[in-house]
Design an enzyme around this catalytic site. Structure first.
Site, short mmCIF file in Angstrom:
data_model
loop_
_atom_site.label_atom_id
_atom_site.label_comp_id
_atom_site.label_asym_id
_atom_site.label_seq_id
_atom_site.Cartn_x
_atom_site.Cartn_y
_atom_site.Cartn_z
N ASN A 189 0.80 -1.23 0.00
CA ASN A 189 0.00 0.00 0.00
C ASN A 189 0.84 1.28 0.00
OD1 ASN A 189 0.76 -0.69 2.60
ND2 ASN A 189 -1.11 0.07 3.55
N LYS B 78 12.59 -6.70 1.63
CA LYS B 78 11.77 -7.41 0.65
C LYS B 78 10.44 -6.70 0.49
CE LYS B 78 8.85 -10.70 1.02
NZ LYS B 78 7.88 -10.11 0.05
N GLY C 219 2.26 -5.40 7.34
CA GLY C 219 1.32 -6.23 6.59
C GLY C 219 0.18 -6.71 7.46
N SER C 220 -0.37 -7.85 7.09
CA SER C 220 -1.58 -8.33 7.76
C SER C 220 -1.27 -9.02 9.08
CB SER C 220 -2.32 -9.29 6.83
OG SER C 220 -1.50 -10.41 6.59
N VAL C 221 -2.27 -9.15 9.93
CA VAL C 221 -2.11 -9.78 11.24
C VAL C 221 -1.68 -11.26 11.11
CG1 VAL C 221 -3.24 -10.34 13.44
CG2 VAL C 221 -3.74 -8.17 12.30
N PRO C 222 -2.34 -12.06 10.25
CA PRO C 222 -1.93 -13.47 10.17
C PRO C 222 -0.46 -13.64 9.75
CG PRO C 222 -4.01 -13.12 9.00
CD PRO C 222 -3.52 -11.78 9.41
N THR C 223 -0.01 -12.83 8.79
CA THR C 223 1.39 -12.94 8.38
C THR C 223 2.30 -12.43 9.51
OG1 THR C 223 0.72 -12.65 6.09
CG2 THR C 223 3.05 -12.39 6.55
N GLU D 286 4.01 -3.87 12.19
CA GLU D 286 2.98 -2.86 11.91
C GLU D 286 1.87 -3.59 11.19
OE1 GLU D 286 2.87 -0.03 13.06
OE2 GLU D 286 4.94 0.39 13.61
N CYS E 200 -3.56 0.82 6.65
CA CYS E 200 -3.73 0.05 7.88
C CYS E 200 -4.38 0.86 8.99
CB CYS E 200 -2.39 -0.49 8.33
SG CYS E 200 -1.12 0.76 8.37
N GLU F 244 -11.10 -6.15 8.82
CA GLU F 244 -10.37 -5.17 8.00
C GLU F 244 -10.67 -5.45 6.53
OE1 GLU F 244 -5.98 -5.38 7.74
OE2 GLU F 244 -5.99 -3.22 8.05
N GLU G 217 7.20 2.72 14.60
CA GLU G 217 8.03 3.30 13.55
C GLU G 217 7.99 4.81 13.74
OE1 GLU G 217 6.37 1.07 9.95
OE2 GLU G 217 8.50 0.55 9.96
N1 LIG Z 1 -2.14 -3.50 7.66
C1 LIG Z 1 -1.50 -3.32 6.56
O1 LIG Z 1 -0.75 -2.36 6.42
C2 LIG Z 1 -1.70 -4.26 5.46
C3 LIG Z 1 -2.72 -5.18 5.51
N2 LIG Z 1 -2.91 -6.03 4.48
C4 LIG Z 1 -4.04 -6.96 4.53
O2 LIG Z 1 -3.56 -8.25 4.21
C5 LIG Z 1 -4.26 -8.78 3.10
C6 LIG Z 1 -3.34 -9.64 2.28
O3 LIG Z 1 -2.36 -8.85 1.63
P1 LIG Z 1 -0.87 -9.39 1.48
O4 LIG Z 1 -0.10 -8.46 0.64
O5 LIG Z 1 -0.92 -10.82 1.08
O6 LIG Z 1 -0.36 -9.20 2.98
P2 LIG Z 1 0.70 -10.02 3.80
O7 LIG Z 1 0.67 -9.52 5.19
O8 LIG Z 1 0.54 -11.47 3.61
O9 LIG Z 1 2.08 -9.60 3.10
C7 LIG Z 1 2.88 -8.53 3.51
C8 LIG Z 1 4.33 -8.86 3.17
O10 LIG Z 1 4.74 -10.04 3.83
C9 LIG Z 1 5.26 -10.98 2.89
N3 LIG Z 1 4.95 -12.33 3.38
C10 LIG Z 1 3.80 -13.02 3.23
N4 LIG Z 1 3.88 -14.21 3.86
C11 LIG Z 1 5.10 -14.26 4.43
C12 LIG Z 1 5.79 -15.23 5.21
N5 LIG Z 1 5.22 -16.38 5.54
N6 LIG Z 1 7.04 -14.95 5.61
C13 LIG Z 1 7.63 -13.79 5.31
N7 LIG Z 1 7.04 -12.84 4.57
C14 LIG Z 1 5.79 -13.06 4.13
C15 LIG Z 1 4.59 -10.60 1.60
O11 LIG Z 1 5.29 -11.08 0.49
C16 LIG Z 1 4.58 -9.09 1.70
O12 LIG Z 1 5.85 -8.57 1.36
C17 LIG Z 1 -4.79 -7.55 2.39
O13 LIG Z 1 -5.90 -7.87 1.63
C18 LIG Z 1 -5.09 -6.63 3.53
O14 LIG Z 1 -6.35 -6.89 4.07
C19 LIG Z 1 -2.05 -6.02 3.43
C20 LIG Z 1 -1.02 -5.14 3.32
C21 LIG Z 1 -0.79 -4.16 4.35
C1 LIG Z 2 0.53 7.91 5.66
N1 LIG Z 2 -0.65 7.24 6.12
C2 LIG Z 2 -1.01 7.73 7.42
C3 LIG Z 2 -1.75 7.51 5.26
C4 LIG Z 2 -0.47 5.79 6.18
C5 LIG Z 2 0.74 5.32 6.93
C6 LIG Z 2 0.62 3.92 7.40
C7 LIG Z 2 0.63 2.86 6.36
O1 LIG Z 2 1.74 2.50 5.90
O2 LIG Z 2 -0.43 2.34 6.02
#
Ligand SMILES: NC(=O)C1=CN([C@@H]2O[C@H](COP(=O)(O)OP(=O)(O)OC[C@H]3O[C@@H](n4cnc5c(N)ncnc54)[C@H](O)[C@@H]3O)[C@@H](O)[C@H]2O)C=CC1
Ligand SMILES: C[N+](C)(C)CCCC(=O)O
Length: 517
Positions: free
Chosen positions: A180, A203, A255-259, A277, A311, A414, A491
């Protein structure tokens, strides 16, 4: 809308005007052929015979290919980072800061180029992408200044003996980013890491691999030693190789909570510290004494930046009953007026979601909300721009959901898209209970003119980043991060220096050893 922008990020309007003159790319035209991995001072290919498509969300076309890194490539990147660490960690903070300041200058000069690349790879509007680049630059500038402030304590002890403490870098840190805020996340992670004397292997998300490699080139050009900031591309497999690498001392993840849980599990095997985060389902509380104009703007800022893929978004908007109809009608009116389309156009305020699968997931949440009894007050549908080149893009109309109840999926989970749920409330005590009724706790906001209420409410909100009379403002000088399952560590801000260093205590004996034996 200049007011909106100055709220989001102050002091960048002049820079925005300046660099707008250098526009060159148009949607659907860019091709990228250089490799996207980077270590030991150079772009590098990944595993032989492995290629993944990378898309341009605005058009749906393939933008380039990514060559993921396997064990051999991850090893090479970590080796490069280990080498760089030896000398970098021995520099003074001032010396490290100087390289980082140069990197910040280079980012300023390439603002438009980086922002365009971010738009082409991520789908967000150029207006927002510029602000993301600014945030990245400011973060590097800020930590460049803090690098020389790392200091310890001197403690007097009996008999003239004393002890002192010092902050030492951890070594090679791993950064794992989400799609994002690709460039901004890479900067938010690398800036404090490098300032403290660490090196980094980063990465990015495989969905948005492009701009992290640009950051690596910028650090190299600024005078960083070869291997100081490296980029390995790939998904889950590459990420886990990095987390589990014995020479990686720390993992910072967005990234996401499960990851996030998996990252922590992997890091725990090596007893490595983590910064996480993670996601949120943050509440925004609007009291009847709010300045309505600001509250409406706040709700839009809390929900629709980056196509809602943020997020910290305040996606549960609680509005006090007396002003509910007026507030909702204004929010709907302004949501319907958001210009959707070509993200490289200056007038566009909402671009494309990051991928086709993510678009379908978000639209699925809207369908589910309808089934559970919510009313779509506007939007929530696929959007097809009229220009033929944009027809394959991943667009939807921003959505406001009414008739929501706390137990609905749209209010609990989310969504990570442009979907706002509005809920009404009567009393402060009631809204606080409902706002805190979530396993997550990244952010929260309150709008009111009553200063005592504002502080009383914020004190009780279970969230790491709280906003009074604004939302989603994240100056790099202040810590950002979550409570509960939204994460660990912070952060930005001074405190982050602690997350990228370890404390050494040195006892100094000025007398004789008093042996008990
Ligand atoms: N809170 C946040 O800032 C974010 C939340 N999300 C949520 O997560 C959902 C899935 O999106 P993803 O991009 O698949 O998120 P993700 O949390 O799975 O991936 C984030 C990062 O972690 C890496 N990753 C994934 N599995 C891993 C593992 N087992 N070990 C090490 N690295 C790993 C991914 O390649 C990516 O670089 C989205 O639809 C959204 O709801 C996604 C991105 C950011
Ligand atoms: C800049 N802001 C506040 C819109 C988002 C920053 C947090 C994020 O990486 O999602």
């Amino acid at each position: 809308n200049p007011t909106l922008l100055s709220h989001y990020h102050r002091g960048t309007a002049a820079a925005a005007r300046l660099s707008a003159a250098f526009r060159c790319v148009s949607t659907g035209s860019l091709t990228i052929t250089e490799p996207l991995n980077f270590w030991a001072g150079q772009r590098k290919p990944g595993q032989k015979g492995h290629k993944e498509h990378v898309y341009e969300p605005a058009t749906g076309r393939i933008l380039c290919h990514l060559e993921p890194c396997g064990a051999a490539e991850v090893n090479q990147a970590v080796e490069a980072a280990k080498k760089a660490f030896i000398n970098w960690s021995k520099l003074s903070g001032m010396e490290r800061g100087r390289v980082m300041i140069e990197a910040a200058h280079l980012i300023e000069g390439k603002r438009e180029e980086i922002a365009e690349m971010e738009v082409v790879n991520n789908g967000k509007s150029i207006t927002e992408a510029r602000l993301d680049v600014d945030s990245a630059r400011l973060c590097i500038e800020y930590y460049a200044g803090l690098a020389s402030t790392l200091a310890g304590q001197h403690v007097q002890l009996p008999g003239g003996s004393f002890a002192y403490t010092c902050r030492e870098p951890l070594g090679v840190c791993a950064g794992i980013g989400a799609w994002n805020y690709p460039f901004q996340i890479a900067a938010w992670k690398s800036a404090p890491a490098l300032a403290c004397g660490n090196s980094m292997v980063f990465k990015p998300s495989p969905v948005t691999p492009v701009t992290a490699a640009m950051l690596a080139e910028i650090y190299a050009k600024a005078g960083a030693p070869e291997g100081l900031f490296n980029v390995v591309q790939g998904g889950q497999e590459t990420g886990s190789l990095l987390c589990q690498h014995p020479d990686v001392a720390k993992v910072s993840f967005t990234g996401s909570v499960p990851t996030g849980r998996k990252i922590m599990e992997m890091a725990s095997k090596g007893v490595k510290p983590v910064t996480l985060e993670l996601g949120g389902k943050s509440p925004l509380l609007i009291f009847k004494d709010s300045d309505l104009e600001n509250a409406v703007k706040g709700a839009l800022m809390a929900n629709f930046l980056s196509q809602g893929q943020v997020c910290s978004n305040g996606t549960r908007v609680f509005v006090q009953r007396d002003i509910f109809p007026e507030f909702v009608s204004e929010v709907v009116k302004r949501t319907q007026a958001i210009e959707i389309g070509d993200p490289l156009l200056e007038s566009t305020r909402m671009g494309a979601l990051v991928s086709r699968s993510h678009l379908h997931k978000v639209l699925g949440f809207v369908e589910q909300a309808k089934k559970e009894g919510a009313t779509v007050l506007c939007g929530g549908e696929p959007f097809v721009p009229s220009h033929p080149k944009l027809r394959g893009g991943f667009y939807m109309t921003p959505c406001v959901l009414g008739d929501c109840r706390d137990e609905m999926t749209c209010v609990k989970e989310e969504i990570f898209g442009p979907v706002m749920s509005v809920l009404s409330f009567e009393t402060e005590e009631e809204v606080l209970r409902r706002a805190n009724d979530t396993t997550m706790g990244l952010a929260a906001g309150v709008f009111t003119r009553d200063v005592r209420r504002a502080h009383r409410v914020v004190e009780q909100l279970k969230a790491g980043s709280c906003f009074i009379n604004n939302y989603n403002i994240t100056p790099v000088e202040v810590p950002f991060g979550g409570f509960k399952t939204s994460g660990i560590g912070r952060e930005n801000g001074q405190v982050t220096l602690e997350y990228y260093t370890q404390l050494k205590t040195v006892y100094v004996e000025m007398g004789d050893v008093e042996s008990l034996f």
